[in-house]
Design a protein around this motif. Structure first.
Motif, PDB file in Angstrom:
ATOM      1  N   SER A  61       0.870  -1.202  -0.070  1.00 36.72           N
ATOM      2  CA  SER A  61       0.085   0.076   0.142  1.00 36.72           C
ATOM      3  C   SER A  61       0.899   1.176   0.056  1.00 36.72           C
ATOM      4  O   SER A  61       0.514   2.273  -0.624  1.00 36.72           O
ATOM      5  CB  SER A  61      -0.906  -0.113   1.085  1.00 36.72           C
ATOM      6  N   TYR A  62       2.099   1.172   0.700  1.00 39.78           N
ATOM      7  CA  TYR A  62       2.677   2.464   0.920  1.00 39.78           C
ATOM      8  C   TYR A  62       3.524   2.587  -0.636  1.00 39.78           C
ATOM      9  O   TYR A  62       3.605   3.939  -0.844  1.00 39.78           O
ATOM     10  CB  TYR A  62       4.082   2.319   1.962  1.00 39.78           C
ATOM     11  N   THR A  63       4.031   1.440  -1.349  1.00 43.09           N
ATOM     12  CA  THR A  63       4.534   1.819  -2.427  1.00 43.09           C
ATOM     13  C   THR A  63       3.659   1.880  -3.767  1.00 43.09           C
ATOM     14  O   THR A  63       4.158   2.313  -4.760  1.00 43.09           O
ATOM     15  CB  THR A  63       5.807   0.636  -2.679  1.00 43.09           C
ATOM     16  N   VAL A  64       2.607   1.284  -3.771  1.00 42.43           N
ATOM     17  CA  VAL A  64       1.717   1.270  -5.042  1.00 42.43           C
ATOM     18  C   VAL A  64       0.332   2.159  -4.884  1.00 42.43           C
ATOM     19  O   VAL A  64       0.266   3.097  -5.571  1.00 42.43           O
ATOM     20  CB  VAL A  64       1.245  -0.149  -5.233  1.00 42.43           C
ATOM     21  N   VAL A  65      -0.246   1.846  -3.758  1.00 41.32           N
ATOM     22  CA  VAL A  65      -1.732   2.396  -3.813  1.00 41.32           C
ATOM     23  C   VAL A  65      -1.635   3.887  -3.193  1.00 41.32           C
ATOM     24  O   VAL A  65      -2.084   4.745  -3.991  1.00 41.32           O
ATOM     25  CB  VAL A  65      -2.309   1.759  -2.796  1.00 41.32           C
ATOM     26  N   ARG A  71      -1.219  10.949  -6.433  1.00 38.40           N
ATOM     27  CA  ARG A  71      -1.228  11.485  -7.966  1.00 38.40           C
ATOM     28  C   ARG A  71      -2.533  11.866  -8.482  1.00 38.40           C
ATOM     29  O   ARG A  71      -2.599  12.856  -9.040  1.00 38.40           O
ATOM     30  CB  ARG A  71      -0.310  10.666  -8.603  1.00 38.40           C
ATOM     31  N   LEU A  72      -3.220  10.703  -8.469  1.00 38.16           N
ATOM     32  CA  LEU A  72      -4.719  11.029  -9.195  1.00 38.16           C
ATOM     33  C   LEU A  72      -5.384  12.266  -8.580  1.00 38.16           C
ATOM     34  O   LEU A  72      -5.979  13.052  -9.288  1.00 38.16           O
ATOM     35  CB  LEU A  72      -5.610   9.503  -9.072  1.00 38.16           C
ATOM     36  N   GLU A  78      -5.700  19.937 -10.040  1.00 37.43           N
ATOM     37  CA  GLU A  78      -4.740  20.977 -10.202  1.00 37.43           C
ATOM     38  C   GLU A  78      -5.280  21.664 -11.561  1.00 37.43           C
ATOM     39  O   GLU A  78      -4.802  22.711 -11.780  1.00 37.43           O
ATOM     40  CB  GLU A  78      -3.325  20.338 -10.400  1.00 37.43           C
ATOM     41  N   GLU A  79      -6.129  21.259 -12.481  1.00 35.97           N
ATOM     42  CA  GLU A  79      -6.857  21.643 -13.374  1.00 35.97           C
ATOM     43  C   GLU A  79      -7.501  22.760 -12.908  1.00 35.97           C
ATOM     44  O   GLU A  79      -7.911  23.879 -13.696  1.00 35.97           O
ATOM     45  CB  GLU A  79      -7.251  20.613 -14.366  1.00 35.97           C
ATOM     46  N   ARG A  80      -8.431  22.815 -11.612  1.00 35.74           N
ATOM     47  CA  ARG A  80      -9.402  23.619 -11.284  1.00 35.74           C
ATOM     48  C   ARG A  80      -8.741  24.567 -10.160  1.00 35.74           C
ATOM     49  O   ARG A  80      -9.152  25.522 -10.058  1.00 35.74           O
ATOM     50  CB  ARG A  80     -10.633  22.974 -10.900  1.00 35.74           C
ATOM     51  N   VAL A  81      -7.883  24.021  -9.189  1.00 37.03           N
ATOM     52  CA  VAL A  81      -7.482  24.836  -8.142  1.00 37.03           C
ATOM     53  C   VAL A  81      -6.195  24.307  -7.826  1.00 37.03           C
ATOM     54  O   VAL A  81      -5.604  23.604  -8.286  1.00 37.03           O
ATOM     55  CB  VAL A  81      -8.519  24.739  -6.993  1.00 37.03           C
ATOM     56  N   ALA A  82      -5.467  25.225  -7.198  1.00 40.47           N
ATOM     57  CA  ALA A  82      -4.161  24.824  -6.904  1.00 40.47           C
ATOM     58  C   ALA A  82      -4.248  23.916  -5.528  1.00 40.47           C
ATOM     59  O   ALA A  82      -4.749  24.056  -4.483  1.00 40.47           O
ATOM     60  CB  ALA A  82      -3.245  26.108  -6.077  1.00 40.47           C
ATOM     61  N   PRO A  83      -3.575  22.719  -5.790  1.00 43.87           N
ATOM     62  CA  PRO A  83      -3.808  21.603  -4.777  1.00 43.87           C
ATOM     63  C   PRO A  83      -2.856  21.930  -3.699  1.00 43.87           C
ATOM     64  O   PRO A  83      -1.756  22.372  -3.744  1.00 43.87           O
ATOM     65  CB  PRO A  83      -3.419  20.367  -5.436  1.00 43.87           C
ATOM     66  N   ASP A 146     -10.495   8.540   0.466  1.00 42.47           N
ATOM     67  CA  ASP A 146     -10.290   9.238  -0.803  1.00 42.47           C
ATOM     68  C   ASP A 146     -11.595   9.177  -1.828  1.00 42.47           C
ATOM     69  O   ASP A 146     -12.134   8.214  -1.550  1.00 42.47           O
ATOM     70  CB  ASP A 146      -9.158   9.043  -1.617  1.00 42.47           C
ATOM     71  N   PRO A 147     -11.965  10.261  -2.360  1.00 47.04           N
ATOM     72  CA  PRO A 147     -13.184  10.065  -2.970  1.00 47.04           C
ATOM     73  C   PRO A 147     -13.041   9.577  -4.303  1.00 47.04           C
ATOM     74  O   PRO A 147     -13.818   9.293  -4.999  1.00 47.04           O
ATOM     75  CB  PRO A 147     -13.398  11.744  -3.136  1.00 47.04           C
ATOM     76  N   THR A 148     -11.786   8.914  -4.835  1.00 46.02           N
ATOM     77  CA  THR A 148     -11.561   8.472  -6.010  1.00 46.02           C
ATOM     78  C   THR A 148     -11.867   6.992  -5.805  1.00 46.02           C
ATOM     79  O   THR A 148     -11.788   6.288  -4.799  1.00 46.02           O
ATOM     80  CB  THR A 148     -10.141   8.565  -6.527  1.00 46.02           C
TER      81      THR A 148
END
Length: 174
Positions: A61-65, A71-72, A78-83, A146-148
């Motif tokens: 989970s630390y290295t992949v998830v 990143r996602l 980042e397209e809509r607001v400054a993260p 997370d919401p994704t």
């Protein structure tokens, strides 16, 4: 204060992971007088397996998830607001994922123990697989930090892989 609080939270999560062998050993010492010799040997073989599986799940989970999910989320915003990454939320997210995947990776051991104690049959596990997968995905979506769909997807995928591996091993055992 947030930085200090988060260091304490990280310390607590690491303490649980690092102290796990000691906790399990103390449980064994407590139960040892009531166990038969064969049960003692069985318990001593299960302990290292349990720790290995938990650490493997946490490492995965630390290295992949966590990196893919992070990143996602950043790419989406980042397209809509400054993260802006808030330390408290990020540490909570990573801690949740570490512990959740550590526990999820215990599935083969749990299935092995259930089969060994004759609480369930391998045929029943095969029959219930689609319901278990659906339930895991729903729970993953409901409790995801997370919401994704990234975390629930990886969680469900790992449960499916571990469940199928466990079923394959169970056929050799029974």
């Amino acid at each position: 204060m947030e930085f200090i609080y988060e260091r304490i939270q990280i310390s607590m999560v690491l303490a649980v992971i690092i102290c796990n062998p000691l906790i399990v050993y103390q449980l064994y010492k407590f139960m040892r007088p009531g166990l038969f010799p064969s049960e003692r040997m069985f318990y001593l073989t299960v302990i290292p397996s349990s720790m290995f599986l938990f650490l493997t799940g946490s490492f995965f989970s630390y290295t992949v998830v966590a990196p893919i999910g992070t990143r996602l989320l950043i790419r989406y915003t980042e397209e809509r607001v400054a993260p802006i990454i808030v330390l408290e939320y990020f540490i909570g997210y990573v801690s949740f994922i570490l512990i959740t995947f550590g526990i999820i990776f215990e599935i083969p051991l749990v299935i092995y123990l259930l089969l060994k104690m004759d609480l369930v049959k391998a045929e029943d596990l095969k029959k219930w697989r689609k319901y278990i997968y659906f339930g895991v995905f729903i729970l993953g979506m409901a409790f995801s930090p997370d919401p994704t769909p990234v975390t629930p997807f990886f969680l469900t995928l790992m449960v499916i892989i571990l469940y199928e591996v466990s079923l394959g091993i169970s056929q050799r055992i029974t």
